[in-house]
Write an enzyme that holds these catalytic residues in place. Structure first.
Site, mmCIF file in Angstrom:
data_model
loop_
_atom_site.group_PDB
_atom_site.id
_atom_site.type_symbol
_atom_site.label_atom_id
_atom_site.label_comp_id
_atom_site.label_asym_id
_atom_site.label_seq_id
_atom_site.Cartn_x
_atom_site.Cartn_y
_atom_site.Cartn_z
ATOM 1 N N HIS A 1 0.826 -1.210 0.000
ATOM 2 C CA HIS A 1 0.000 0.000 0.000
ATOM 3 C C HIS A 1 0.858 1.257 0.000
ATOM 4 C CE1 HIS A 1 0.104 0.890 4.453
ATOM 5 N NE2 HIS A 1 0.237 -0.418 4.566
ATOM 6 N N ASP B 1 -0.600 4.337 0.588
ATOM 7 C CA ASP B 1 -1.170 5.359 1.481
ATOM 8 C C ASP B 1 -0.503 5.246 2.844
ATOM 9 O OD1 ASP B 1 -2.509 2.859 2.006
ATOM 10 O OD2 ASP B 1 -4.078 3.946 3.081
ATOM 11 N N GLU C 1 -5.293 1.200 2.395
ATOM 12 C CA GLU C 1 -5.115 0.185 3.441
ATOM 13 C C GLU C 1 -5.337 0.777 4.823
ATOM 14 O OE1 GLU C 1 -3.520 -2.546 6.358
ATOM 15 O OE2 GLU C 1 -2.861 -0.491 6.011
ATOM 16 N N THR D 1 -16.676 23.367 36.232
ATOM 17 C CA THR D 1 -17.674 22.483 36.849
ATOM 18 C C THR D 1 -18.803 22.254 35.854
ATOM 19 O OG1 THR D 1 -18.640 24.429 37.895
ATOM 20 C CG2 THR D 1 -17.152 23.086 39.236
HETATM 21 N N1 BES Z 1 1.150 -2.762 8.144
HETATM 22 C C1 BES Z 1 0.124 -2.596 9.111
HETATM 23 C C2 BES Z 1 -0.265 -3.883 9.809
HETATM 24 C C3 BES Z 1 0.809 -4.561 10.589
HETATM 25 C C4 BES Z 1 1.814 -3.869 11.216
HETATM 26 C C5 BES Z 1 0.785 -5.928 10.688
HETATM 27 C C6 BES Z 1 2.797 -4.528 11.927
HETATM 28 C C7 BES Z 1 1.740 -6.582 11.415
HETATM 29 C C8 BES Z 1 2.758 -5.889 12.023
HETATM 30 C C9 BES Z 1 -1.103 -1.985 8.437
HETATM 31 O O1 BES Z 1 -0.761 -0.912 7.592
HETATM 32 C C10 BES Z 1 -2.051 -1.442 9.467
HETATM 33 O O2 BES Z 1 -1.695 -0.485 10.121
HETATM 34 N N2 BES Z 1 -3.241 -2.038 9.594
HETATM 35 C C11 BES Z 1 -4.266 -1.521 10.449
HETATM 36 C C12 BES Z 1 -5.602 -2.069 10.033
HETATM 37 C C13 BES Z 1 -6.428 -1.187 9.178
HETATM 38 C C14 BES Z 1 -7.794 -1.784 8.963
HETATM 39 C C15 BES Z 1 -6.503 0.244 9.587
HETATM 40 C C16 BES Z 1 -4.078 -1.976 11.876
HETATM 41 O O3 BES Z 1 -3.572 -3.068 12.133
HETATM 42 O O4 BES Z 1 -4.470 -1.192 12.756
HETATM 43 MN MN MN Z 2 0.836 -1.353 6.411
HETATM 44 MN MN MN Z 3 -0.445 0.862 8.923
#
Ligand code: BES
Ligand code: MN
Ligand code: MN
Length: 458
Positions: free
Chosen positions: A87, A89, A154, A316
């Site tokens: 990804h 982004d 992503e 408050t």
């Molecule tokens: N690359 C990450 C996921 C990740 C990081 C997997 C480190 C294993 C180890 C991915 O870009 C991410 O951040 N995913 C999100 C999920 C998404 C639905 C927003 C997450 O895991 O919070």
């Molecule tokens: Mn990622």
């Molecule tokens: Mn991520």
């Protein structure tokens, strides 16, 4: 092999410069202000894939951000086809004042590149672009068939990628998916991730009186939405960190005794892991180790909570409303829709008198597992061996890449998670960085993987 590695070594600086160009683009998918930048990152990658000589490269529009789709299928039908996914982004960079150098001005310090997206996932995705280049410029063709998709949503839950997979199902046909968007177990410790957690992300809002009230004039005689929210949150887990939502664990597949045994043999230094985040004591579900808790067990966590006065000094006031963002990480076989429904029903059932609530299901995704006997993992292990000089470890990780489960569901294939990041890379945090050494070793590992894989029959 050495000629390929020579190519990587002699083009190191250019590879790095190009990555810096990509990292300069603030392709933040969560914020619509950056729509143009997201598109620019997509176009950058489209042009890259074209210029390295991939056969067919297109920018596919979706209802959201574009998917860059490339193909190079010269190896022939008797060779495996690999679909590479990444990804382009990134997460928003805030809080900005905690960055030592600006998030979109990539800077090299101590062998690391600092920038938002350096590790997650521009740096890791670009590894494969440069690996494909290395093959294409070597004078030989890529020894397996390659497809690549690079998405721009992503970090916001890939809302348009499943429709994309379905629309292009035939064109995306492959024998496996290769993803570099995870971390290594530790520094210089090549690792293959064979499990990811799923996710259900909810918002809970609590409403009370029709305006904020004087806490002396009204306090004690009407329900306070913020008190009510705290009461509800306190009922979500018991003192052993067991989630109290009825039915929550019903479908969850627990670790097998074999897996737990294998986990105990992993070189996990708990003290160091905790020390790196400034914590001196682990915490979590009773009966499980830190390693198990962080990757293989479900969770329920507040990600944000608000309500009432948060400015300087004391005011408050009884707030008219309060809210919380809550994430639940899921394990294999837990259905995020079902979990969202159970969560909503539980909130209704524990709602204190005197308030109304609204529960929103933001997004979710399934957990994923790659079977350890999958032949693609053998090829990956061989490639790691040849580059890092070590056998890779096999471990599960706690993060989520929801589309991985859809690769299996829609395309019917396994995913190889070949991560080159580190847990210390500060992904999603200020000062995200990526070790350049692993950027280059990653390229070599990918190059070698494609070669080793060509000896396997699909
Ligand atoms: N690359 C990450 C996921 C990740 C990081 C997997 C480190 C294993 C180890 C991915 O870009 C991410 O951040 N995913 C999100 C999920 C998404 C639905 C927003 C997450 O895991 O919070
Ligand atoms: Mn990622
Ligand atoms: Mn991520």
């Amino acid at each position: 092999m050495s000629t390929f590695f020579d190519y990587v070594d002699s083009n190191k600086d250019r590879f790095k410069d190009e990555l810096f160009e990509l990292l300069k683009i603030p392709s933040i998918s969560a914020d619509s202000k950056y729509k143009k930048d997201v598109k620019e990152a997509a176009t950058f990658l489209e042009n890259q894939l074209k210029s390295i000589g991939m056969d067919e490269v297109k920018l596919c529009e979706t209802d959201g951000n574009p998917v860059i789709f490339g193909k190079h299928l010269k190896a022939g039908a008797d060779k495996p086809t690999v679909l590479i996914y990444g990804h382009y982004d990134v997460q928003p960079p805030d809080p900005l004042d905690l960055w030592e150098t600006a998030p979109f001005e990539p800077t090299e310090r101590d062998g690391k590149v600092y920038a938002r997206g350096a590790s997650d996932d521009k740096g890791q995705a670009y590894i494969h672009v440069k690996a494909i280049e290395t093959w294409l410029k070597s004078g030989q063709d890529v020894p397996v068939n390659i497809k690549i998709i690079l998405e721009g949503e992503e970090e916001v839950g890939s809302p348009n990628l499943v429709p994309f997979l379905k629309e292009y199902k035939d064109e995306l046909a492959c024998d496996m998916v290769l993803v570099s968007d995870t971390a290594m177990f530790a520094k210089d410790t090549p690792s293959i991730t064979y499990g990811l957690r799923g996710l259900a992300y909810m918002e809970l809002e609590v409403f009370g009186p029709n305006r904020d009230l004087h806490s002396g004039v009204y306090g004690g005689a009407v329900q306070n939405p913020l008190n009510a929210l705290c009461e509800m949150v306190a009922k979500m887990k018991d003192e052993n960190s067991v989630i109290q939502i009825p039915g929550f664990y019903d479908d969850a597949i627990d670790l097998t005794e074999e897996e737990r045994e294998a986990g105990r043999k992993l070189p996990f230094n708990e003290k160091e892991w905790l020390g790196a985040i400034g914590v001196d004591e682990g915490f979590g579900e009773k009966g499980y180790s830190t390693l198990e808790r962080k990757a293989s067990r479900p969770t329920l966590d507040m990600n944000g909570m608000w309500g009432g006065y948060q400015g300087e000094g004391a005011k408050t006031v009884l707030p008219a409303k309060a809210g919380a963002k809550i994430s639940m990480r899921l394990v294999p076989n837990q259905d995020p829709h079902k979990i969202a429904k159970l969560f909503t029903e539980y909130c209704e059932s524990i709602k204190p008198a005197g308030v109304t609530i609204k529960v929103t299901d933001h997004h979710g995704g399934d957990a994923a597992m790659t079977p350890l006997d999958f032949y693609g993992l053998k090829a990956a292990a061989q490639a790691y061996n040849d580059v890092y000089g070590k056998e890779p470890l096999f471990a599960r990780e706690g993060g989520s890449i929801p589309i991985v489960a859809d690769f299996e569901r829609v395309l019917g294939v396994n995913t190889i998670l070949m991560g080159f990041g580190l847990n210390s890379d500060a992904i999603h945090s200020p000062n995200e960085h990526f070790h350049l050494k692993d950027f280059y070793r990653g390229i070599k590992t990918s190059v070698r993987f494609l070669e080793v894989l060509s000896d396997y029959k699909p």
